[in-house]
Design a protein around this motif. Structure first.
Motif, PDB file in Angstrom:
ATOM      1  N   ASP A   1       3.785  22.114  -7.921  1.00 57.93           N
ATOM      2  CA  ASP A   1       4.430  21.903  -6.624  1.00 57.93           C
ATOM      3  C   ASP A   1       5.128  23.198  -6.207  1.00 57.93           C
ATOM      4  OD1 ASP A   1       5.433  20.728  -4.343  1.00 57.93           O
ATOM      5  OD2 ASP A   1       6.942  19.496  -5.361  1.00 57.93           O
ATOM      6  N   TYR A   2       5.238  23.400  -4.908  1.00 54.76           N
ATOM      7  CA  TYR A   2       5.962  24.557  -4.378  1.00 54.76           C
ATOM      8  C   TYR A   2       7.227  24.044  -3.708  1.00 54.76           C
ATOM      9  CZ  TYR A   2       7.174  28.668  -1.641  1.00 54.76           C
ATOM     10  OH  TYR A   2       7.849  29.732  -1.104  1.00 54.76           O
ATOM     11  N   VAL A   3       8.402  24.472  -4.237  1.00 53.16           N
ATOM     12  CA  VAL A   3       9.669  23.967  -3.695  1.00 53.16           C
ATOM     13  C   VAL A   3      10.480  25.048  -2.987  1.00 53.16           C
ATOM     14  CG1 VAL A   3       9.817  22.040  -5.301  1.00 53.16           C
ATOM     15  CG2 VAL A   3      10.784  24.268  -5.951  1.00 53.16           C
ATOM     16  N   GLY A   4      10.199  26.311  -3.233  1.00 49.94           N
ATOM     17  CA  GLY A   4      10.773  27.383  -2.437  1.00 49.94           C
ATOM     18  C   GLY A   4      12.116  27.923  -2.874  1.00 49.94           C
ATOM     19  N   SER A   5      12.863  27.212  -3.713  1.00 50.58           N
ATOM     20  CA  SER A   5      14.159  27.700  -4.194  1.00 50.58           C
ATOM     21  C   SER A   5      14.599  26.869  -5.388  1.00 50.58           C
ATOM     22  CB  SER A   5      15.228  27.620  -3.094  1.00 50.58           C
ATOM     23  OG  SER A   5      15.576  26.271  -2.837  1.00 50.58           O
ATOM     24  N   LEU A   6      15.565  27.412  -6.129  1.00 50.62           N
ATOM     25  CA  LEU A   6      16.098  26.694  -7.280  1.00 50.62           C
ATOM     26  C   LEU A   6      16.892  25.464  -6.838  1.00 50.62           C
ATOM     27  CD1 LEU A   6      15.802  27.241 -10.312  1.00 50.62           C
ATOM     28  CD2 LEU A   6      18.050  28.338 -10.273  1.00 50.62           C
ATOM     29  N   GLU A   7      17.580  25.578  -5.714  1.00 54.34           N
ATOM     30  CA  GLU A   7      18.330  24.433  -5.202  1.00 54.34           C
ATOM     31  C   GLU A   7      17.382  23.297  -4.831  1.00 54.34           C
ATOM     32  OE1 GLU A   7      21.383  22.029  -4.368  1.00 54.34           O
ATOM     33  OE2 GLU A   7      21.596  24.048  -5.209  1.00 54.34           O
ATOM     34  N   ASN A   8      16.248  23.638  -4.218  1.00 51.95           N
ATOM     35  CA  ASN A   8      15.253  22.611  -3.892  1.00 51.95           C
ATOM     36  C   ASN A   8      14.657  21.999  -5.163  1.00 51.95           C
ATOM     37  OD1 ASN A   8      15.639  23.028  -1.187  1.00 51.95           O
ATOM     38  ND2 ASN A   8      13.807  24.300  -0.910  1.00 51.95           N
ATOM     39  N   ALA A   9      14.508  22.832  -6.201  1.00 53.42           N
ATOM     40  CA  ALA A   9      14.013  22.304  -7.479  1.00 53.42           C
ATOM     41  C   ALA A   9      14.976  21.247  -8.016  1.00 53.42           C
ATOM     42  CB  ALA A   9      13.838  23.440  -8.489  1.00 53.42           C
ATOM     43  N   ALA A  10      16.272  21.508  -7.902  1.00 49.61           N
ATOM     44  CA  ALA A  10      17.273  20.533  -8.345  1.00 49.61           C
ATOM     45  C   ALA A  10      17.155  19.232  -7.567  1.00 49.61           C
ATOM     46  CB  ALA A  10      18.677  21.123  -8.198  1.00 49.61           C
ATOM     47  N   THR A  11      16.894  19.332  -6.266  1.00 51.50           N
ATOM     48  CA  THR A  11      16.737  18.133  -5.440  1.00 51.50           C
ATOM     49  C   THR A  11      15.531  17.313  -5.885  1.00 51.50           C
ATOM     50  OG1 THR A  11      17.750  19.269  -3.543  1.00 51.50           O
ATOM     51  CG2 THR A  11      16.418  17.300  -3.069  1.00 51.50           C
ATOM     52  N   VAL A  12      14.403  18.003  -6.169  1.00 48.39           N
ATOM     53  CA  VAL A  12      13.192  17.305  -6.609  1.00 48.39           C
ATOM     54  C   VAL A  12      13.419  16.645  -7.969  1.00 48.39           C
ATOM     55  CG1 VAL A  12      10.798  17.652  -7.351  1.00 48.39           C
ATOM     56  CG2 VAL A  12      11.624  18.768  -5.274  1.00 48.39           C
ATOM     57  N   ILE A  13      14.039  17.373  -8.901  1.00 53.95           N
ATOM     58  CA  ILE A  13      14.287  16.819 -10.236  1.00 53.95           C
ATOM     59  C   ILE A  13      15.200  15.596 -10.148  1.00 53.95           C
ATOM     60  CG2 ILE A  13      15.356  17.296 -12.487  1.00 53.95           C
ATOM     61  CD1 ILE A  13      14.457  20.253 -12.042  1.00 53.95           C
ATOM     62  N   THR A  14      16.166  15.649  -9.238  1.00 51.07           N
ATOM     63  CA  THR A  14      17.091  14.528  -9.064  1.00 51.07           C
ATOM     64  C   THR A  14      16.382  13.277  -8.559  1.00 51.07           C
ATOM     65  OG1 THR A  14      18.910  16.064  -8.579  1.00 51.07           O
ATOM     66  CG2 THR A  14      19.202  13.773  -7.880  1.00 51.07           C
ATOM     67  N   SER A  15      15.410  13.469  -7.658  1.00 52.33           N
ATOM     68  CA  SER A  15      14.768  12.317  -7.014  1.00 52.33           C
ATOM     69  C   SER A  15      13.614  11.736  -7.819  1.00 52.33           C
ATOM     70  CB  SER A  15      14.259  12.721  -5.624  1.00 52.33           C
ATOM     71  OG  SER A  15      13.283  13.752  -5.730  1.00 52.33           O
ATOM     72  N   LEU A  16      13.013  12.554  -8.713  1.00 52.50           N
ATOM     73  CA  LEU A  16      11.848  12.095  -9.475  1.00 52.50           C
ATOM     74  C   LEU A  16      12.236  11.587 -10.861  1.00 52.50           C
ATOM     75  CD1 LEU A  16       9.147  14.854  -8.811  1.00 52.50           C
ATOM     76  CD2 LEU A  16       9.246  12.561  -7.825  1.00 52.50           C
ATOM     77  N   HIS A  17      11.435  10.658 -11.380  1.00 56.12           N
ATOM     78  CA  HIS A  17      11.504  10.236 -12.783  1.00 56.12           C
ATOM     79  C   HIS A  17      12.880   9.738 -13.209  1.00 56.12           C
ATOM     80  CE1 HIS A  17       8.540  13.782 -12.718  1.00 56.12           C
ATOM     81  NE2 HIS A  17       7.818  12.672 -12.570  1.00 56.12           N
ATOM     82  N   ARG A  18      13.552   9.048 -12.312  1.00 57.19           N
ATOM     83  CA  ARG A  18      14.862   8.504 -12.680  1.00 57.19           C
ATOM     84  C   ARG A  18      14.719   7.505 -13.823  1.00 57.19           C
ATOM     85  NH1 ARG A  18      17.654   7.488  -6.714  1.00 57.19           N
ATOM     86  NH2 ARG A  18      17.910   9.709  -6.184  1.00 57.19           N
ATOM     87  N   GLY A  19      15.693   7.507 -14.688  1.00 58.56           N
ATOM     88  CA  GLY A  19      15.648   6.630 -15.860  1.00 58.56           C
ATOM     89  C   GLY A  19      14.901   7.218 -17.031  1.00 58.56           C
ATOM     90  N   GLU A  20      14.329   8.433 -16.835  1.00 60.38           N
ATOM     91  CA  GLU A  20      13.555   9.060 -17.902  1.00 60.38           C
ATOM     92  C   GLU A  20      14.290  10.268 -18.481  1.00 60.38           C
ATOM     93  OE1 GLU A  20       8.996   7.926 -16.572  1.00 60.38           O
ATOM     94  OE2 GLU A  20       9.695   9.981 -16.283  1.00 60.38           O
ATOM     95  N   LYS A  21      13.866  10.646 -19.680  1.00 60.32           N
ATOM     96  CA  LYS A  21      14.423  11.822 -20.347  1.00 60.32           C
ATOM     97  C   LYS A  21      13.543  13.019 -20.018  1.00 60.32           C
ATOM     98  CE  LYS A  21      15.824  11.146 -24.516  1.00 60.32           C
ATOM     99  NZ  LYS A  21      15.907  11.028 -26.000  1.00 60.32           N
TER     100      LYS A  21
END
Length: 710
Positions: free
Chosen positions: A240-260
């Motif tokens: 995926d292309y997210v364009g910045s580290l801050e955007n990466a944090a947003t994607v990580i926050t929204s995906l795979h909740r409840g997982e390690k």
């Protein structure tokens, strides 16, 4: 007529009993079965398997069986690892396995207490887990009778051997093992455990050192015989292309909740920034990198092992075999520098029954996107980097001669070479180094004997020559303390640069305000604050260069090749844009020379990698821009260069390559360079900076000479 005995039948009955009844295993994995015969027969071996492939058991089960069958006594097995954390992680397993046969295992490294060391010296364990640096410290210590302690040594296991072989720690390890064999007075079996590499036979030959051709040797790698190795299902490797580290944090926050989730970054600064962003978004986040204190990292690893809905953000410190529990996802920010690193990281997932290996790449810029696509293209073809020892380790030779004199007190000036049995640079070619050590006072010579001189005392004698056994230079960082609690270390530049207002640091994913700096002890005291901290380190992640193969793969991507993985729409759009903007710099029939464009220079787009390009710039000095700053992808040529000059220079350069020039300031980054003649230190760095094969390949290709407006 009975057939040949099963491999399991050759193991000690007590080991077999516990494999079946204590571990509850229905049988052994192919690697573990195939390792039994060569290890029981005393052969050298490299055991290759992906992460979590059971390599520790493949080595320890037959060695424990042989230990019992041959009645080994004392410390008979050394288990060497590159990381203390990995040793700490392995100890409980090896203590369990040794206890099956009434044997013992123990740990010896820099964090082990003095009382514990005294117990180990008194009651020698059957297996000692250690690092090469701690092993050498034992050899030179006045408190260790190394001849008595190692008298029962039979086998050395080198875990993560590929992590040693590719840099100077490998040469140091081999040299220490050669000295150890001479102390023991017998040849010692060598067993390497490795992730997949591109040249396993050469890795095994390297590991054997001076013993090559003297003992049977085998590569045990059943997974390499698979004609069609199983790749993760489509969609499990995603870019995926997210364009910045801050955007990466947003994607990580929204995906795979409840997982390690385990997130790999390519620098400590990225780890800190991403960790802070994730915590600000309410995500339970742990951090791991080399500048965090041991306690901070241990707390993160322990909490992560027990937690479920959480993220750990790490540099390569968690790439090796440290157990981080039942992991669901691996996420990669941009791309690791090698396919081998990706394989290690991918292998962190898919360990639980019913799960599959997976990795999500989040590219923060165009370079990260192109690097990830290039790496995944090579990976999909089954290509893995060969592990190659760095050439000309002359500074390690100097260190080893000094360490030998410290170990033996006096060494014959004609006999020192025998300690390394003609290993590589430790043979006759080391004579000029020893002469220099004598001339400069690092060594004294008297009556045909060599011993430690005043210059070695002055430079390396601190704390019983501790600096001499620490082969690798650490950056001069400041320890950061919150009260009495050590948080980690930081770059001193953050403590000296001018700032408006309070000075704040970012460490362990939190902001801290500096309250006091103890300059003499290199410590700074901090207290927690809300935001505004800065992180900076040299080395890791800064100025990394890509190999010839990875850079060429990036060229293929620009020419239209897609890795066979899942690309998001954003990644597809960003790749299309990268191909459009980079179209003029690539051509399927060869390299491209472009005059004009962003500046008045002529650029030769070699796509050959940084090391090949610095080699080309040195070789083509007559037509290269004297203010050269080579990149992975191009070198700059003279503005007035004509096509005829170009063709003549290129033709004459083939077969007459030059090593790159070395900035004399760079020599100071080579530890023990002070113990080398300057010309030899420069020659060492030049040999390591060059890529003669990549440069030669680029020179032999057809090149198009065009103008930027064409």
């Amino acid at each position: 007529m009975t057939g040949a005995p099963e491999p399991l039948d050759r193991l000690h009955p007590g080991v077999v009993h516990h494999i079946v009844n204590t571990l509850g295993w229905p049988g052994l994995r192919p690697l573990q079965e195939e390792a039994i015969e060569p290890l029981l027969d005393g052969a050298d071996a490299v055991l290759l398997a992906p992460t979590a492939g059971g390599k520790t058991e493949a080595a320890s089960f037959p060695l424990l069986s042989r230990m019992a069958a041959e009645s080994w006594t004392g410390t008979s097995v050394l288990y060497v690892c590159p990381l203390k954390a990995l040793l700490n992680n392995l100890l409980p397993r090896l203590e369990t396995y040794t206890s099956w046969l009434g044997r013992t295992a123990a740990l010896w490294h820099g964090d082990v207490s003095q009382p514990r060391r005294k117990r180990i010296l008194r009651d020698r364990p059957d297996i000692l887990l250690t690092t090469p640096e701690s092993l050498e410290a034992m050899l030179v210590s006045a408190n260790v009778d190394h001849r008595a302690f190692f008298s029962g040594l039979r086998t050395i296991v080198v875990d993560e051997v590929h992590a040693f072989a590719g840099d100077d720690r490998g040469w140091h390890l081999l040299a220490v093992l050669e000295r150890l064999e001479r102390v023991v007075g017998r040849s010692v079996q060598r067993v390497g455990l490795s992730a997949t590499v591109g040249n396993p036979e050469q890795l095994l030959t390297w590991l054997q050192g001076s013993e090559r051709d003297k003992r049977a040797a085998y590569v045990v790698a059943p997974h390499l015989r698979e004609e069609n190795p199983v790749l993760p299902p489509p969609g499990e490797i995603q870019l995926d292309y997210v364009g910045s580290l801050e955007n990466a944090a947003t994607v990580i926050t929204s995906l795979h909740r409840g997982e390690k989730r385990l997130v790999f970054c390519e620098s400590r600064r990225q780890v800190e920034m991403l960790g802070e962003s994730l915590r600000a978004k309410g995500v339970t986040t742990f951090l791991s990198h080399a500048s965090l204190s041991m306690d901070e990292r241990r707390r993160a690893e322990e909490a992560f092992a027990d937690a479920r809905d959480c993220v750990i953000v790490s540099t390569s410190t968690l790439e090796l075999g440290i157990d981080v529990g039942d992991l669901d996802r691996v996420i990669q920010i941009d791309a690791p520098s090698t396919v081998a690193s990706f394989l290690q990281r991918l292998g962190r997932t898919g360990r639980r029954s019913g799960s599959t290996r997976n990795c999500l790449f989040l590219a923060t810029d165009e370079d990260g996107l192109l690097g990830a696509a290039a790496l995944l293209l090579l990976w999909s073809r089954g290509w893995v980097e060969p592990v190659v020892a760095p050439p000309e380790p002359r500074h390690i030779v100097a260190q080893q001669v000094l360490a030998l004199c410290l170990q033996e007190h006096r060494v014959g000036d004609r006999l020192w070479q025998e300690w390394w049995g003609g290993l590589g640079s430790f043979g006759p070619s080391a004579e000029p180094i020893v002469r220099h050590l004598i001339e400069e006072g690092f060594l004294e010579r008297d009556g045909g004997m060599l011993y430690i001189g005043p210059e070695a005392e002055r430079r390396f004698g601190y704390r019983h020559f501790m600096d001499l056994t620490a082969v690798f230079t650490a950056a001069p960082e400041f320890t950061v303390l919150a009260g009495r609690k050590e948080i980690g270390t930081t770059n001193p530049a953050l403590l000296t640069e001018e700032v408006a207002g309070p000075r704040r640091l970012l460490l362990s994913g939190r902001s801290w305000q500096v309250t006091y700096i103890d300059w003499s002890r290199r410590r700074c005291f901090v207290e927690p604050v809300e935001g505004g901290g800065k992180a900076r380190w040299g080395g890791v992640g800064s100025g990394r260069s890509a190999s010839y193969e990875l850079t060429r793969s990036a060229r293929e991507v620009l020419l239209g090749a897609d890795p066979p993985i899942a690309l998001t729409r954003r990644a597809e759009a960003a790749l299309a844009q990268a191909r459009d903007s980079g179209a003029k710099s690539v051509h399927p029939a060869g390299t491209v020379v472009i005059r004009g464009g962003r500046d008045t220079n002529v650029r030769w787009w070699t796509w050959a990698g940084y090391q090949a390009n610095v080699t080309l710039a040195a070789t083509l000095a007559g037509i290269a821009d004297p203010l050269q700053r080579p990149t992975d992808t191009y070198i700059r040529l003279r503005e007035d260069l004509t096509l005829d000059e170009w063709n003549r220079a290129k033709a004459s350069a083939i077969g007459q390559l030059c090593l790159p020039a070395v900035d004399t300031r760079a020599i100071h980054g080579l530890k023990f360079s002070a113990a080398l003649p300057q010309r030899l230190a420069e020659a060492t760095l030049a040999a390591r900076l060059a890529d003669l094969d990549g440069a030669s390949a680029a020179l032999k290709e057809t090149s198009r000479f065009v103008s930027a407006g064409d």
